[in-house]
Structure formats: C-alpha cells, structure tokens
Design a protein around this motif. Structure first.
Motif, short mmCIF file in Angstrom:
data_model
loop_
_atom_site.label_atom_id
_atom_site.label_comp_id
_atom_site.label_asym_id
_atom_site.label_seq_id
_atom_site.Cartn_x
_atom_site.Cartn_y
_atom_site.Cartn_z
N HIS A 199 0.85 -1.19 0.00
CA HIS A 199 0.00 0.00 0.00
C HIS A 199 0.88 1.24 0.00
O HIS A 199 2.09 1.16 0.25
N GLU B 38 -8.28 0.70 -2.12
CA GLU B 38 -8.05 1.42 -0.88
C GLU B 38 -8.09 0.49 0.33
O GLU B 38 -8.91 -0.42 0.39
N HIS B 39 -7.17 0.75 1.27
CA HIS B 39 -7.21 0.12 2.59
C HIS B 39 -7.89 1.09 3.55
O HIS B 39 -7.30 2.11 3.93
N ASP C 36 -8.59 0.64 6.69
CA ASP C 36 -7.95 0.64 8.02
C ASP C 36 -6.80 1.62 8.09
O ASP C 36 -6.58 2.29 9.09
N TRP C 37 -6.03 1.68 7.01
CA TRP C 37 -4.79 2.46 7.02
C TRP C 37 -4.92 3.79 6.30
O TRP C 37 -4.01 4.61 6.35
N ILE D 48 -4.01 0.93 -2.65
CA ILE D 48 -3.45 -0.39 -2.95
C ILE D 48 -2.95 -0.38 -4.39
O ILE D 48 -3.66 0.06 -5.30
N SER E 225 -2.49 -8.80 3.45
CA SER E 225 -3.34 -7.76 2.86
C SER E 225 -3.26 -7.78 1.34
O SER E 225 -4.17 -7.30 0.66
N TYR F 168 -9.55 -8.71 2.48
CA TYR F 168 -8.77 -8.42 3.69
C TYR F 168 -9.37 -7.22 4.42
O TYR F 168 -9.48 -6.13 3.87
N SER F 169 -9.80 -7.44 5.67
CA SER F 169 -10.37 -6.40 6.53
C SER F 169 -11.54 -5.68 5.85
O SER F 169 -11.71 -4.48 5.98
N ARG F 170 -12.35 -6.43 5.11
CA ARG F 170 -13.50 -5.84 4.42
C ARG F 170 -14.77 -6.63 4.75
O ARG F 170 -14.71 -7.85 4.94
N TRP G 179 -15.82 -5.67 -1.36
CA TRP G 179 -14.71 -6.18 -2.15
C TRP G 179 -15.22 -6.81 -3.44
O TRP G 179 -16.40 -7.15 -3.56
#
Length: 647
Positions: A244, A270-271, A273-274, A278, A313, A319-321, A326
């Motif tokens: 990322h 896009e992430h 969380d952060w 991407i 990730s 991932y984290s979605r 997604w």
C-alpha cells in the motif's frame, strides 16, 4: 535544438517497462546526470528528467534552476513517458513534476524514481548520483554461497530514527555496528528506510520508494552504514512495503489525474484501516516499478534480505472488508490472483538475480506454500514470520504461572506445523506498541519473576526450531512501549535485571552461533525431538536439538515459579552433558540454582530414550545442556555464574 531533447531516452528503451519486464526501471525514468552529443556544440552535460504520466495533457518541471516556473517536457512517441534534457543542471538540483491531468487540474508531484528527497515537511526531489565505493567484497562473496535456511540467523529489529534519537547514518555506522557486534546478532532488520513524511508511520507509509529517508543523511551515507555492518559480519534485512502507499496529494496517488499506480475502484484500491491506496498489481508498469524497487535495494544498497510487509493484505481481496466491500476474482474467490502472480514474480526474479538474497514474508494467515518454490506452486519466499507461534507464546506468558498448566499446549502447538514452512520466530515492534505493553510488562507478578520469566522465554525462543527476531529494547527489558519520538531507555541497561537480561542475550547469541544443532536442521524433523512435551503440571518443556553431524543439545524450560530439583529427563546418550546456558545464573541476575556445570546421564532407558539424567531446573528458568561424552570437560564458569566461557 540539434541534440536529442529526451537526453538519449528512446521509445524502445521503455518497451520492458510497458510490458512488465523492466526490472531496472530506475535507470531509465527519474533524474539522471548524462552527457549528450550536440552536432554544433559537441558534448553537453546536464540532467535528463523522465516521468510516466500517460493520461497527462501537459507535463512541466518546476525546479530551483527555473525559479519553479515550469519548463516543458515532451512525450516520447509511442509511450506514456514524458522527458526533457536540461543542460548545465546536476546533482543537488531540487525539482518536482507539474502535471496537467486528465481531470484538467494541475498536480505538482515528486518524482516516483527520485534517489534523494528533501527532509519532511519539505518534499522536493533532489538530483543525486552515487559516488560510493563498496568495501564489502568478502561479505558479498561469502553470502553468495549461503542458504540462510540452514545458517544461523538471529535478527535485531531496529527503527533507525529512534534507536538513539538524532543519530545519523554515519554515527549509527559506528555505534549501532559496535553494539550489534557486541550482542552477537547475525543480522539487523531495519524498519522501512524509504522516504516517508509521517514519522509515526515508522516508514510503512512510503512516498519515495527509491530514496532512503533524508532525516538521517544522504543515500551514500546509508550505503556506508550497510557497508560497515557487512565488514563487521552482520547481514542487513530491509522492510519493504509493496502492499500500500499513502494518499499524500504530492506523491503517487492519482498521479496523472487518474488512478495510475492504484485501482480506481475503492473496493480494490483502498485500505480503509490504514487510509492508503493499494497498488494495481495487474498493471504492467506497476509491476515494473515494484520489481525494480526490490532489485534496486538489493543491488544498489547491497541489502541481504527483504522482509515484505503485510503480505496477507495483498493475498486476499476481502482483507479487513465486510460483505459487499470487495470485488471477487474472475473465479468468484477471494484470492488476489494478480498480487499472487506479482509476489511470485518478485521472489523468483530476486533469487535468480541476487546470489544469497533472502525474501521473507510477514504473512499472518495459514495461506499455503508461502515458502514453497514458485515452480511447485508456492509464493517463492525463503522464510515466513511465524505469527501463530508469537501469538500463542505471548498469550501464555501473560498468564499467572498457576494458570499456565491449562494452556500448556500453546507453547507446543507450533511443532504441529513446524515443517510446513521455513519459519522465523518474531518478537517484533508490532508486539510492543499501541497498548500491548513492552515484553517485560506483559508478564505478571514482581520484577524478579518478570525478568526470570523473560530470560527463560528468550532461551526457549533461541533453542526452538526457527530463526529468531527481537525488536530493539526488548533485549534489555525496556518497560516503556516503543515510541518513535524518543530514544530507547538506554540508562536502564545498567540496572539490576535489565543488565542481566542483556548479558543473557549476548550469551544466547554466542551459544546459538557456535552450535549448528540450534539452526542447521530448523526445517528438518531430524533436528528436533521432544523429551517431554506434556508436563503441564510442572509448566515444564524439554526437547533435544541435533545437527547434521549428530551433535546434541538438550533443553529444559520451567515456566513455574518453583524450582524442580532432580527433575528426571530422558537423553539420547549416556555420559557427561555440559550446562552451557543457565538463565538463572547470578551473572544474569538470577538466584544461581543450577547443575554446577554438568549433568551425568546413565544408560537406563527413559521413555523412548536410551539414557536418563536428573537435572536441577531453576524457577522460571531454562538450562541448555550439550553432550560432551567422555571428553575432558572444557573450561567453563560454574553453573551459578553464567554460560560456558568457551561456548
């Protein structure tokens, strides 16, 4: 103008970049001091500037040589690259690209290929040509023949900006090298050194992938640090972040007014969380950019290994979605097939091009084949962080000793899957931040028990199959969490408990390096055998490590607050077993309970073993015994004072 206005850069030079096969794109794009031939004036020296911006309608260079007013670049026919040659401009020039995007807006951007950049909060790119002369030929020659899976690897993880706050690369080349050598680590691992404006990101939000951070010095000064480490016999691993990148408006994001390096769809690009973008791993130019960046650090800076951050990730589209956030792959699954292909490409290419390189994955799931070769369907990494071992171990350590018997299996479970991958056992920066507490403060009860437990745990870790990694400050039991804004609390390393712990790490590293049984067969079941994995009632674990020549070490670790006198264990051979580590030694600020230097095993069967011995096992302590047979005993300290002096 009678000379080539693109400074010698032609369309055919960029074919590899556009088809995803240019692994040295830094030699073509960016800023390069070059000499061109002019029919009327002869040889002209200046700087060639080149940038990929395929959807731009105009590109200019804003620089100190034109008072930031903008000189035009022209598109190289048949490519999305814009370039110009500026006579008389050389190293030290400050510049940015001003790009009129497809959105009709001017975007002032730093050079994605810049070798050097201004120190934050300024961010101009700087023309830079390396003049460094390497002096690590001996190291590089030896490295080329090594496979680190069967070599000792004891890693000291370092955030360069706060190991000793304010120190430069040149100062670290003296002080860090001296300390790491004294402690006996085989490698250092640097948190990302690529330029990053936000210090609390620790380098994991990179804005200049080809520029070492300028807070600590110039690129050649970072080269000097690597060179000094190599000359001291210490390898250098670098954290690398292809997962990322941040959204700073002057960096890679929406570079030419479109999603150029990233996906346009936020479900893919896009992430959340952060708060980062991407990379679009399926785009050929992005693949060329990233594989070139990996090779750049390995070749231009002689880096011995890349630890790839946040691989999970990259592998998973979800991932984290949450559901609906997604986009499935073409087969309807959640694997990011483009990222998987990219990782295989990078690993395969670096192992082919860079003799002795080690590629390491920080991968937190049970994704299959992370360290399997690409031709067997794996990702092609050399090693993987064992996050399961780390989580199980820290959960166990946090328990009061009386409760540990109910969680005994958490310290043995890693052996169930030990040979599925090539593992590194990590106690990293991630475990001592954000309210998790330092290692010493994760452990309950009073200071004596905290230090004793941590000493026992480190001996467990150093003697367990897998390489080991320890984050700076944890080797002397710093009580504060990691804080990038201040130095480590070096003053405590002279105090009781802290100094003993630091001395133990030094001795563990010496014993580890001297005994191939502790590292040579990490990935081979022949290198490990449980003596007793099931003694939950005593909170005690015992096992044997072996090397290819059948040297044996026995390890007994007691996570109970009680000493176990005459604790009986089985051993593979009768005779004398020398005590080469005792974590309860007075040298380490322990109580001095031990075996007076050796244990004698008699030829009486014990379980599956042909011999047995009685061992004095200290409270919250570990002993490591080496089989010495009937040879004369080596000179050593007594059990109450430390490790064997001739280990």
């Amino acid at each position: 103008m009678s000379h080539d206005s693109h400074g010698g850069l032609q369309g055919w030079d960029l074919e590899g970049f556009h088809n995803g096969g240019d692994t040295e794109v830094w030699k073509r794009l960016g800023a390069h001091v070059v000499t061109v031939h002019d029919e009327e004036r002869g040889e002209l020296t200046g700087t060639r500037f080149a940038v990929w911006a395929p959807n731009a309608t105009d590109v200019r260079i804003n620089a100190d040589f034109n008072w930031w007013t903008g000189d035009p670049l022209t598109r190289i026919p048949g490519t999305g690259v814009w370039a110009t040659f500026v006579e008389g401009v050389g190293d030290g020039t400050l510049y940015k690209f001003n790009i009129l995007g497809a959105d009709g807006v001017w975007h002032e951007k730093v050079d994605p290929m810049a070798f050097f950049a201004e120190q934050a909060p300024a961010n101009s790119s700087i023309v830079y040509t390396s003049a460094f002369g390497w002096d690590d030929d001996e190291w590089m020659a030896k490295r080329a023949s090594k496979n680190m899976q069967v070599e000792p690897m004891s890693i000291y993880e370092v955030h360069l900006g706060s190991w000793r706050k304010g120190k430069t690369y040149l100062e670290l080349a003296e002080e860090l090298v001296e300390y790491v050598t004294w402690q006996g680590f085989t490698h250092v691992e640097f948190l990302p050194v690529s330029e990053h404006p936000f210090e609390p990101s620790w380098g994991y939000q990179v804005t200049n992938y080809f520029a070492p951070e300028s807070r600590l010095g110039k690129p050649d000064e970072f080269r000097y640090l690597v060179d000094r480490l190599h000359r001291a016999g210490v390898g250098v691993i670098l954290d690398w972040v292809p997962g990322h990148f941040p959204k700073d408006e002057w960096a890679l994001g929406r570079f030419d007014g479109t999603a150029l390096y990233e996906h346009a769809d936020p479900r893919q690009g896009e992430h959340k969380d952060w708060g980062t973008y991407i990379f679009n791993y399926g785009r050929n130019e992005v693949k060329s950019f990233l594989v070139s960046n990996a090779l750049y650090w390995a070749t231009e800076f002689h880096i011995d290994g890349l630890r790839v951050d946040a691989v999970a990730s990259m592998l998973y589209l979800d991932y984290s979605r949450n559901e609906g956030e997604w986009v499935p792959n073409e087969f309807g699954g959640n694997h990011n097939l483009e990222a998987i292909d990219f990782l295989r490409y990078v690993n395969r290419h670096l192992y082919e091009r860079v003799p002795g390189i080690t590629m390491i994955a920080e991968e937190s799931t049970s994704f299959s084949g992370v360290t399997q070769p690409t031709n067997l369907g794996g990702l092609g990494f050399g090693m993987k962080w064992n996050m399961g071992w780390m989580n199980d171990s820290l959960r166990y350590l946090a328990l009061e000793p009386i409760y540990r018997q109910w969680h005994h299996h958490e310290m043995t479970f890693a052996m169930v899957y030990q040979y599925s991958e090539n593992f590194i056992l990590p106690i990293s920066h991630d475990e001592v931040v954000h309210g998790k507490g330092s290692m010493i403060n994760k452990i309950p009860q009073d200071a004596w028990r905290q230090f004793a437990t941590l000493r026992a745990f480190y001996a467990f870790m150093w003697a367990f199959p897998g390489k080991q990694l320890l984050f700076m400050g944890q080797e002397f039991g710093q009580r504060s969490e990691f804080n990038e804004a201040v130095s480590l609390e070096w003053w405590v390393s002279d105090l009781w408990g802290h100094h003993g712990l630091q001395q133990l790490i030094k001795d563990l590293n010496a014993v580890y390096r001297a005994h191939p049984a502790l590292w040579q067969l990490d990935g081979d079941p022949a290198g490990f055998q449980w003596i007793n994995a099931d003694d939950a009632g005593h909170n005690t674990y015992a096992w044997v490590r072996s090397d290819a020549a059948d040297q044996r070490l026995a390890v007994v670790v007691n996570f109970s607050s009680e000493p176990w006198y005459d604790y009986e264990i089985g051993l593979p051979q009768a005779g004398r077993w020398s005590e080469i580590i005792n974590t309860d030694a007075t040298l380490y600020d322990g109580s001095g309970i031990g075996n007076f230097g050796e244990v004698t095993a008699t030829a009486e069967p014990w379980g599956d073993f042909p011999a047995r011995a009685k061992v004095q096992v200290p409270p919250l302590g570990a002993v490591i015994l080496r089989y010495d047979g009937d040879e004369p005993a080596p000179r050593r300290a007594t059990a109450s004072t430390g490790a064997e002096l001739t280990a």
